[in-house]
Structure formats: C-alpha cells, structure tokens
Design a protein around this motif. Sequence first.
Motif, PDB file in Angstrom:
ATOM      1  N   GLU A 113       0.121  18.363  17.782  1.00  0.00           N
ATOM      2  CA  GLU A 113      -0.519  17.256  17.073  1.00  0.00           C
ATOM      3  C   GLU A 113       0.202  15.964  17.433  1.00  0.00           C
ATOM      4  O   GLU A 113       1.395  15.813  17.172  1.00  0.00           O
ATOM      5  CB  GLU A 113      -0.474  17.465  15.563  1.00  0.00           C
ATOM      6  N   CYS A 114      -0.538  15.052  18.042  1.00  0.00           N
ATOM      7  CA  CYS A 114       0.015  13.753  18.411  1.00  0.00           C
ATOM      8  C   CYS A 114      -0.458  12.716  17.401  1.00  0.00           C
ATOM      9  O   CYS A 114      -1.663  12.453  17.284  1.00  0.00           O
ATOM     10  CB  CYS A 114      -0.439  13.347  19.812  1.00  0.00           C
ATOM     11  N   LEU A 115       0.475  12.128  16.675  1.00  0.00           N
ATOM     12  CA  LEU A 115       0.129  11.110  15.694  1.00  0.00           C
ATOM     13  C   LEU A 115      -0.043   9.765  16.381  1.00  0.00           C
ATOM     14  O   LEU A 115       0.843   9.297  17.091  1.00  0.00           O
ATOM     15  CB  LEU A 115       1.220  11.028  14.626  1.00  0.00           C
ATOM     16  N   THR A 116      -1.179   9.158  16.159  1.00  0.00           N
ATOM     17  CA  THR A 116      -1.475   7.869  16.789  1.00  0.00           C
ATOM     18  C   THR A 116      -2.494   7.141  15.923  1.00  0.00           C
ATOM     19  O   THR A 116      -2.718   7.532  14.770  1.00  0.00           O
ATOM     20  CB  THR A 116      -1.983   8.080  18.226  1.00  0.00           C
ATOM     21  N   PHE A 117      -3.114   6.103  16.487  1.00  0.00           N
ATOM     22  CA  PHE A 117      -4.113   5.361  15.723  1.00  0.00           C
ATOM     23  C   PHE A 117      -5.096   4.703  16.680  1.00  0.00           C
ATOM     24  O   PHE A 117      -4.723   4.278  17.768  1.00  0.00           O
ATOM     25  CB  PHE A 117      -3.454   4.290  14.850  1.00  0.00           C
ATOM     26  N   ARG A 118      -6.347   4.681  16.232  1.00  0.00           N
ATOM     27  CA  ARG A 118      -7.381   4.015  17.027  1.00  0.00           C
ATOM     28  C   ARG A 118      -7.475   2.560  16.557  1.00  0.00           C
ATOM     29  O   ARG A 118      -7.926   2.290  15.445  1.00  0.00           O
ATOM     30  CB  ARG A 118      -8.713   4.756  16.868  1.00  0.00           C
ATOM     31  N   TYR A 164     -13.996  -1.042   8.288  1.00  0.00           N
ATOM     32  CA  TYR A 164     -13.717   0.003   7.310  1.00  0.00           C
ATOM     33  C   TYR A 164     -12.230   0.357   7.249  1.00  0.00           C
ATOM     34  O   TYR A 164     -11.806   1.153   6.408  1.00  0.00           O
ATOM     35  CB  TYR A 164     -14.532   1.260   7.634  1.00  0.00           C
ATOM     36  N   VAL A 165     -11.420  -0.196   8.174  1.00  0.00           N
ATOM     37  CA  VAL A 165      -9.988   0.105   8.226  1.00  0.00           C
ATOM     38  C   VAL A 165      -9.212  -0.959   7.442  1.00  0.00           C
ATOM     39  O   VAL A 165      -9.374  -2.161   7.695  1.00  0.00           O
ATOM     40  CB  VAL A 165      -9.479   0.136   9.678  1.00  0.00           C
ATOM     41  N   PRO A 166      -8.351  -0.565   6.493  1.00  0.00           N
ATOM     42  CA  PRO A 166      -7.525  -1.544   5.777  1.00  0.00           C
ATOM     43  C   PRO A 166      -6.664  -2.364   6.746  1.00  0.00           C
ATOM     44  O   PRO A 166      -6.061  -1.803   7.673  1.00  0.00           O
ATOM     45  CB  PRO A 166      -6.654  -0.673   4.867  1.00  0.00           C
ATOM     46  N   GLN A 167      -6.592  -3.655   6.533  1.00  0.00           N
ATOM     47  CA  GLN A 167      -5.850  -4.531   7.422  1.00  0.00           C
ATOM     48  C   GLN A 167      -4.378  -4.133   7.508  1.00  0.00           C
ATOM     49  O   GLN A 167      -3.759  -4.204   8.575  1.00  0.00           O
ATOM     50  CB  GLN A 167      -5.968  -5.985   6.945  1.00  0.00           C
ATOM     51  N   GLN A 168      -3.825  -3.697   6.390  1.00  0.00           N
ATOM     52  CA  GLN A 168      -2.425  -3.292   6.372  1.00  0.00           C
ATOM     53  C   GLN A 168      -2.159  -2.142   7.340  1.00  0.00           C
ATOM     54  O   GLN A 168      -1.119  -2.095   8.009  1.00  0.00           O
ATOM     55  CB  GLN A 168      -2.023  -2.886   4.956  1.00  0.00           C
ATOM     56  N   LEU A 169      -3.132  -1.230   7.426  1.00  0.00           N
ATOM     57  CA  LEU A 169      -2.986  -0.082   8.327  1.00  0.00           C
ATOM     58  C   LEU A 169      -3.025  -0.537   9.784  1.00  0.00           C
ATOM     59  O   LEU A 169      -2.249  -0.043  10.626  1.00  0.00           O
ATOM     60  CB  LEU A 169      -4.100   0.928   8.050  1.00  0.00           C
ATOM     61  N   LEU A 170      -3.902  -1.458  10.091  1.00  0.00           N
ATOM     62  CA  LEU A 170      -3.959  -1.999  11.458  1.00  0.00           C
ATOM     63  C   LEU A 170      -2.649  -2.694  11.824  1.00  0.00           C
ATOM     64  O   LEU A 170      -2.141  -2.532  12.939  1.00  0.00           O
ATOM     65  CB  LEU A 170      -5.130  -2.973  11.587  1.00  0.00           C
ATOM     66  N   GLU A 171      -2.091  -3.444  10.894  1.00  0.00           N
ATOM     67  CA  GLU A 171      -0.831  -4.147  11.168  1.00  0.00           C
ATOM     68  C   GLU A 171       0.325  -3.166  11.339  1.00  0.00           C
ATOM     69  O   GLU A 171       1.204  -3.358  12.195  1.00  0.00           O
ATOM     70  CB  GLU A 171      -0.542  -5.121  10.014  1.00  0.00           C
ATOM     71  N   GLU A 172       0.316  -2.108  10.528  1.00  0.00           N
ATOM     72  CA  GLU A 172       1.373  -1.091  10.630  1.00  0.00           C
ATOM     73  C   GLU A 172       1.376  -0.439  12.003  1.00  0.00           C
ATOM     74  O   GLU A 172       2.431  -0.248  12.620  1.00  0.00           O
ATOM     75  CB  GLU A 172       1.152  -0.052   9.535  1.00  0.00           C
ATOM     76  N   TRP A 173       0.162  -0.098  12.498  1.00  0.00           N
ATOM     77  CA  TRP A 173       0.093   0.569  13.789  1.00  0.00           C
ATOM     78  C   TRP A 173       0.199  -0.401  14.958  1.00  0.00           C
ATOM     79  O   TRP A 173       0.607  -0.004  16.061  1.00  0.00           O
ATOM     80  CB  TRP A 173      -1.189   1.400  13.877  1.00  0.00           C
ATOM     81  N   GLU A 174      -0.140  -1.645  14.741  1.00  0.00           N
ATOM     82  CA  GLU A 174       0.057  -2.648  15.798  1.00  0.00           C
ATOM     83  C   GLU A 174       1.537  -2.746  16.151  1.00  0.00           C
ATOM     84  O   GLU A 174       1.914  -2.907  17.317  1.00  0.00           O
ATOM     85  CB  GLU A 174      -0.475  -4.008  15.326  1.00  0.00           C
ATOM     86  N   ALA A 175       2.387  -2.584  15.133  1.00  0.00           N
ATOM     87  CA  ALA A 175       3.837  -2.628  15.371  1.00  0.00           C
ATOM     88  C   ALA A 175       4.320  -1.406  16.153  1.00  0.00           C
ATOM     89  O   ALA A 175       5.428  -1.415  16.709  1.00  0.00           O
ATOM     90  CB  ALA A 175       4.572  -2.711  14.035  1.00  0.00           C
TER      91      ALA A 175
END
Length: 658
Positions: free
Chosen positions: A238-243, A255-266
Amino acid sequence: MHFDRKDKSNSTLLSLYKQLLYPRMVEEKMLILLRQGRIGKWFSGIGQEAIAVGAAMAMKPDEYILPMHRNLGVFTARRIPLRNLMGQWQGKTTGFTKGRDRSFHFGTQEHRIIGMISHLGPQLALADGIALADVLAERKQATLVFTGEGATSEGDFHEALNVASVWNLPVIFLIENNGYGLSTPVAEQFNCAALVDKAIGYGIKGVQIDGNNILEVFDTISELAEEMRADPKPVLVECLTFRMRGHEEASGTKYVPQQLLEEWEAKDPIKNFEGYLVAQQVLTPELLQRIKSGFRAEIDQDIELAFNDAEPAASAAAELEDMYAPFEQTVVTPSRVSTKMRYLDAITDALKTGMKKHSNLILMGQDIAGYGGAFKITAGFAEEFGKARVRNTPICESAIVGAGLGLSINGYKSVIEMQFADFVSCGFNQIVNNLAKTHYRWGEKADVVIRMPTGAGTGAGPFHSQSNEAWFTKTPGLKIVYPAFPLDAKGLLLAAIEDPNPVLYFEHKYLYRTISGQVPTGYYTLQIGKANVLKRGEQLSIITYGLGVHWAIAYLDDHPELSATLVDLCSLQPWDKTAVADAVKRTGRVIILHEDTLSSGFGAEIAAWIGENCFSQLDAPVMRCASLDTAVPMSKMLEDQFLAKSRLHVTVQKLLAY
C-alpha cells in the motif's frame, strides 16, 4: 520526508530524479494543452509520480508491469517515446491502438507493459497469469501490477489476490491509495484501518510505505522483487499518496478540503526529493535549469510531431480483419483408424491429445485435477500431466479467465473449464471486454479456450441448464463452436486449442453419455466455421446445432415421408453462410431450431441474414423453433414443455402448410 540514500551513487540519485521530473513536466504541458483546447481529456497523476517511477525502475526491464491511467511514470521509465504516447492519447497512427482506444488502454510487448481497461479490476488477474507462466517456465521473474484504493472493493481484487496466494505466484500487488475514488473519500470506500491489512486475510505479506518518497518506493519494490524471484509468493504493497487534481480535469477538486490539499502539497514528491539532492550536493540550480530546459525542448518537439502525425484511415475491411489475431487454419485430416467413443470421451481424448502436442498448454478449472471435474472429463489427467499443468482453481471464474489471458501474453495456451456454462456469468467481463477486445485494441493474441458444459434435458433447473451461447455470439473477437457428435467434439476442440484467438467451446451435457460414434485416433482438426449437411431433401430445411441436431434427426426418422435438408452449423462464430444459403436455395422453406429461448436467440440472427440475402429464394417465411421465453424449469414435465423439441412438429406442419 526522510530520504535514505543507502549506497546509491550520485549518478543513481540523479537518474531517479530525472525519471521523476520528466513525467511531471509532461503533465504540466498536458494541462496547458487542455486549457488551449488542443486536447480534450487528461487523467492527472501529479503528486503520485514517485510510485510509478520508483516501482518501474525497481523492476527488471524484461519483467511485466501492469499500470493504471495515472502511471505515466511507468511508461516514461520504460523509455517509450513521448511522440508515441502522445500519438496514443490523440488517436494517431503513431500510437499503440490505431486510434481504437485512448489513454493508457494499451499494451506493448516490447516494453513489457500491459495496459488497463476501464473496468479497473480485471488486470490484477492478468498479472497472476503472467506470473504463473514465469513459474511454469522456471524463470526467476516478478510481476508488478497497480491498482487504486477504489478498485480494492471489486471482486476482481479479492479473486486475484486469493489465486496468487494459493498458487504462490510472484506478483507485487501495488495499491495507490490516493484518498479519493473520483469524489468518494476513502472513509466511504472501506472501513479497515489500512488497506495493507487486507493481506492478512490472504495469508500473504503486506507492506505500507510512503508513496511520495521515491527512495522508499524504489528500495521497497527492489527488495520485494528480489525476494520473490528467489522464493515465489505474492505481496501486497500500500503506497500512501494523494491525487492533487481531479479524477480527470473536468471533475475538479472542489469536494476536497483545502487543508488536505495544503497538507499534501507540502509532501510533493518532486519538490522534496529535489531539496534533498540540493542538500546532498547532487543537484545545483544550474544543473536543474539545464535538465528542465532540455526536457522542455524535447517535450515540445515530440508533442508537435505527434500533432502532425497521420490520423488513421477509416477502413471497414481493416477494422473487421483486426478483430482476430491472424491465423490460417490448416485442417489436419483425420486418420482412417477410429474407435467408438461417447461424446464425453471424445472431449477427454481431445484434451489428452492437445496436452501431448502442446507442451505449453495449461488446463484450469474447479475440481479438474484429482477429482477429474464435475463430469469426470479430466479424470487421471493430473497423474499423467502433473498438477502444474492440470490446475484446480478456487471458485473464481473472473480471475481464472483473466489468468488465462495473462498466460497467453506470456507464451502459454490454456483451456479453462466452466463447471457449468451458467457460471460463466461470473467471468463475463473478462471474456467480452478483455479476451474479445485485446487483439483489436493493441494487436495481442488471447490464446484461451473456455469449455462450456451447457444445456437442459437433465432436470437441473434454472442455474445449471441455460443455453447461453447468444450472450457471446454478438461479441466481436470471440469464436464460438458447438459440436453435436463425438467426431466433431474432438476435431473442433483441437482446432480451438490450435487457434490463437479466444474460443468458447459449448459441449452439451445431455450428450455426454447418451450418444456415441466413431472417432478417429490421433491428432486431427476440423474447420471452425464449417457446417455439416447431414441430410439433403427438397421440402424444407432445418438449420440447427447442438442437441437440436439430435432432435431433428429423431423427428425426421419418425417422419420418413418428409424430404428435408438438415444442416448442423457446428460453429456459431463464424458460421457457415454458404451452407445456409445452399439449404435455402434447395428447399425454399426453412426452420431454424435451437434449444435457447426464442427472443434474441442465435436463430434470430440467421433468420435476419436469410431475409436480407436469400429473400427471393424463399417460398415461405423463415420460422424459428425455440424454447419458451422463461428460465429453465427443473420438473421434467415443465422442462419438456419448455424445450423447443415440444414445438418442432407444429412448426414443421405450419411451414409446410404455408
């Protein structure tokens, strides 16, 4: 993000970085082209590149990888020219599917990549078949197959992992858990703490890693692949990542919370690895600029070349021809020496003869080894040919059909037994969307035969008696045979095994032990698509196949006053139009008799063809005699009423009276 270079040289680290950067830059160019309206669709893998690149580079060049549509890095790491990829995406002749499919829905044997179909789950079973071929050939290889977290909910995921575990197949099942299936978050897709925990249920190893860390991905997949080359058994990663972008660009990410996008952008895999290489003095701003400038120029050039490449020419003849792998059947004449056999024994003889002739032929099915199959057709085969080639399977029709295609891709043939033809519905998708379309899409054969014990007459009821050949006769890419006699049963099965195209072989259960006939010894084949004209008369023609042939023979024997032409089609795809046309011309009156239900049965296709092509030679309407439009009942009285045989006399009299 912690990077552990271990003993990697600076040049190795730089190579990994270049492989990571290139697909990102291609994607950024695609987004520009999308905004410009020069392309119409794009599935972005931005933010997930470390998985595709790291995993692909960990595999040997001659090991198969089965990626998904967000795995551009697999294709670029395998050195597929961008011009060809762009040609594929734009439907150009320089693509891999001649404009017949889009995205990454293609395979290439040259690069050992087998692309997906839109149904997501079926490719997992193909990996099983590919790996099984490696095990059988004693090649120390691993196979890597990708899936998303959403597809782990599909039955194909369970079936493929279960088969791989039971058979100890060297497959790395890699889940890209990117948080969303289109707009559905993981919390609404599964209720386990981690997808890797699913490995426990299959008795296999499970590993969870940071999918955005290129070195962790590369090292983990390298180690797992090396382990399974020496000791074949599957593993779930299982590879943890984000689209970071929409499922496809039109979907967006609202539909994606902005905080989640910022977390994964980092956690961006390229920015973090780039920073690490700068700190390690492997990468300098000047070198980075040179790499990016070189890539940008190369990408722009290849894309413009692809835009100018030719569109495919529309040719109906070429389209029809490419539905099937090229194959000129050379009919092997039967020996004059023959033995009297039952229908069932002729099938057994054909399988034994085929296994001796084709050392790469594998038999698969439920209970076919020690038990010999539900009808004992393969009794003794495991002792004679070994359990490696005569394989009991779990109850998972989809996975086994998919494994058959994987075996074909990797150099083997297979005959798969459906315990009953009714159960093929559980493998339907693999047959009509994978087996049937593979050669048309990217020129790869699907060398698979599926045996289909079919039909009613034994009081077996609605789920063990169906005549379901019409489910498949309308599907281009498949061949369908349906023998009525022992001699034909052997010759057509051997012809089906020889043919590199997918063949569904219908064998009527009622005939297994009720009819016998002389069957030539040794190896011989009959022409697929060639009918047998069993009688020639002047009053009417009966066109039929399977058990219907025996109904017609019995009826005509009981009515010697009738002068009838009797055609046994033997094959339903392709079918013998010449024999049918000759029968129409001879008598002017035609009955099409089959055991399947009336509505949309295969007889409707024959009747339509006769109406379009032989109308002037008809003296009466084409009539169909078929079974009732109901499920198959169990009671003998009800079953007798259901079957077309009960209406044959009325139909004949109606036709003659017209």
